[in-house]
Design a protein around this motif. Structure first.
Motif, PDB file in Angstrom:
ATOM      1  N   UNK A 263       0.821  -1.214   0.000  1.00 12.11           N
ATOM      2  CA  UNK A 263       0.000   0.000   0.000  1.00 12.11           C
ATOM      3  C   UNK A 263       0.854   1.263   0.000  1.00 12.11           C
ATOM      4  N   UNK A 264       1.908   1.305   0.798  1.00  9.47           N
ATOM      5  CA  UNK A 264       2.657   2.542   0.981  1.00  9.47           C
ATOM      6  C   UNK A 264       3.947   2.599   0.174  1.00  9.47           C
ATOM      7  N   UNK A 265       4.210   1.581  -0.637  1.00  8.49           N
ATOM      8  CA  UNK A 265       5.323   1.640  -1.577  1.00  8.49           C
ATOM      9  C   UNK A 265       4.852   1.409  -3.006  1.00  8.49           C
ATOM     10  N   UNK A 266       3.929   0.458  -3.195  1.00  2.00           N
ATOM     11  CA  UNK A 266       3.451   0.153  -4.540  1.00  2.00           C
ATOM     12  C   UNK A 266       2.105   0.746  -4.868  1.00  2.00           C
ATOM     13  N   UNK A 267       1.472   1.457  -3.910  1.00  3.28           N
ATOM     14  CA  UNK A 267       0.169   2.085  -4.129  1.00  3.28           C
ATOM     15  C   UNK A 267      -0.870   1.055  -4.561  1.00  3.28           C
ATOM     16  N   UNK A 268      -0.802  -0.148  -3.988  1.00  2.00           N
ATOM     17  CA  UNK A 268      -1.753  -1.203  -4.297  1.00  2.00           C
ATOM     18  C   UNK A 268      -2.579  -1.567  -3.082  1.00  2.00           C
ATOM     19  N   UNK A 269      -3.258  -2.728  -3.157  1.00  3.88           N
ATOM     20  CA  UNK A 269      -4.080  -3.205  -2.054  1.00  3.88           C
ATOM     21  C   UNK A 269      -4.037  -4.725  -2.048  1.00  3.88           C
ATOM     22  N   UNK A 270      -4.990  -5.337  -1.312  1.00  5.92           N
ATOM     23  CA  UNK A 270      -4.978  -6.799  -1.201  1.00  5.92           C
ATOM     24  C   UNK A 270      -5.269  -7.481  -2.527  1.00  5.92           C
ATOM     25  N   UNK A 271      -5.839  -6.771  -3.489  1.00  2.00           N
ATOM     26  CA  UNK A 271      -6.080  -7.362  -4.805  1.00  2.00           C
ATOM     27  C   UNK A 271      -4.796  -7.432  -5.653  1.00  2.00           C
ATOM     28  N   UNK A 272      -3.722  -6.871  -5.154  1.00  2.00           N
ATOM     29  CA  UNK A 272      -2.449  -6.879  -5.898  1.00  2.00           C
ATOM     30  C   UNK A 272      -1.562  -8.058  -5.541  1.00  2.00           C
ATOM     31  N   UNK A 273      -2.016  -8.943  -4.658  1.00  2.00           N
ATOM     32  CA  UNK A 273      -1.195 -10.088  -4.266  1.00  2.00           C
ATOM     33  C   UNK A 273      -0.801 -10.913  -5.495  1.00  2.00           C
ATOM     34  N   UNK A 274       0.478 -11.328  -5.523  1.00  2.00           N
ATOM     35  CA  UNK A 274       1.040 -12.206  -6.559  1.00  2.00           C
ATOM     36  C   UNK A 274       1.047 -11.555  -7.933  1.00  2.00           C
ATOM     37  N   UNK A 275       1.010 -10.224  -7.992  1.00  2.00           N
ATOM     38  CA  UNK A 275       1.028  -9.508  -9.262  1.00  2.00           C
ATOM     39  C   UNK A 275       2.276  -8.633  -9.349  1.00  2.00           C
ATOM     40  N   UNK A 276       2.627  -8.315 -10.585  1.00  2.00           N
ATOM     41  CA  UNK A 276       3.746  -7.404 -10.826  1.00  2.00           C
ATOM     42  C   UNK A 276       3.215  -5.974 -10.952  1.00  2.00           C
ATOM     43  N   UNK A 277       3.930  -5.051 -10.337  1.00  2.00           N
ATOM     44  CA  UNK A 277       3.566  -3.644 -10.355  1.00  2.00           C
ATOM     45  C   UNK A 277       4.727  -2.831 -10.901  1.00  2.00           C
ATOM     46  N   UNK A 278       4.418  -1.782 -11.587  1.00  2.00           N
ATOM     47  CA  UNK A 278       5.427  -0.853 -12.098  1.00  2.00           C
ATOM     48  C   UNK A 278       5.208   0.481 -11.386  1.00  2.00           C
ATOM     49  N   UNK A 279       6.136   0.860 -10.522  1.00  2.00           N
ATOM     50  CA  UNK A 279       5.999   2.043  -9.681  1.00  2.00           C
ATOM     51  C   UNK A 279       7.058   3.049 -10.090  1.00  2.00           C
ATOM     52  N   UNK A 280       6.624   4.300 -10.277  1.00  2.00           N
ATOM     53  CA  UNK A 280       7.563   5.364 -10.636  1.00  2.00           C
ATOM     54  C   UNK A 280       8.583   5.561  -9.515  1.00  2.00           C
TER      55      UNK A 280
END
Length: 260
Positions: free
Chosen positions: A206-223
């Protein structure tokens, strides 16, 4: 007594052209001398005037209703003038926006680690640094071995505990926490770049990738942080072992990043 302007207004409304006060009025204009002279006799007044016959009016025509004149109150000497209330239009009511309530500061503890070419931002379940015999730390070592990474991660700085201050007026809401955590991790990754950043636990996501529990096991691209991989928390994996299967399947796709 009333002022001169208002007095003249009253007399004009009563169609009084000439008048003389019996006493000296304060705030009044001086009397005009020509008003004190007697009226001159009009020669034409002695000439008899022949009456003019009024035009015949049809019997069917109804008489016009009398025009009602407005009643005018004549001020008496020594009486107090009546205050004239001014009609003021009330402004239209303005809708007040509800005051913004400050969100309470979140509470979490994160530890930044490094294992091979990957950096790991891991939630500390107890809020304290990992110990060698902690079940959560043993599970983390198992995940690193399954990913083909060294199972003895290196610490990168002190743990990040939020809120930073117990007292004070400093804004420590979710937005401030997001900005602080991302700045902290970006500064460490600038010193030691990584191929992939693991975000282990909901606070890290949440506080590094700006995601939530729906982001588990997913790849994120964060600026500013690059490629990230979101994982459930270590304590959640121990409480719900069925999540390890989904985690292992996602790891087979993501591990090519650091094994290449």
């Amino acid at each position: 007594m009333i002022p001169e302007l208002r007095r003249r207004a009253y007399l004009g409304a009563m169609q009084v052209a000439s008048w003389l006060p019996r006493t000296v009025l304060p705030f009044a204009a001086p009397s005009r001398p020509e008003l004190l002279e007697p009226p001159q006799a009009d020669a034409a007044a002695d000439t008899p005037v022949e009456p003019v016959a009024a035009p015949a009016v049809a019997r069917d025509t109804a008489p016009a209703p009398p025009v009602e004149r407005p009643k005018i109150e004549v001020p008496r000497p020594g009486a107090q003038p009546r205050q004239v209330a001014a009609v003021v239009e009330e402004p239209a009511p303005v809708e007040e926006k509800p005051a913004r309530v400050a969100a309470p500061p979140p509470r979490f503890a994160l530890q930044l680690l490094r294992a091979g070419d990957c950096a790991l931002l891991v939630e500390l379940p107890t809020g304290q640094p990992f110990q060698s015999r902690d079940p959560a730390y043993i599970l983390l070592k198992d995940l690193l071995r399954a990913a083909g990474l060294p199972d003895s991660p290196q610490l990168l700085g002190e743990p990040v505990r939020w809120p930073l201050l117990v007292r004070g007026n400093l804004d420590q809401g979710p937005e401030a926490a997001l900005e602080f955590v991302q700045s902290f991790v970006a500064a460490r990754l600038e010193e030691q770049p990584s191929t992939c950043l693991w975000l282990v636990g909901l606070p890290a996501i949440r506080f590094a990738g700006e995601g939530d529990e729906h982001s588990y096991n997913r790849e994120l691209q964060v600026d500013g942080l690059g490629a990230c991989w979101a994982l459930p928390g270590l304590e959640l994996l121990m409480e719900e072992p069925a999540r390890k299967r989904e985690l292992w399947q996602a790891m087979q796709r993501v591990r090519q990043r650091w094994l290449a």
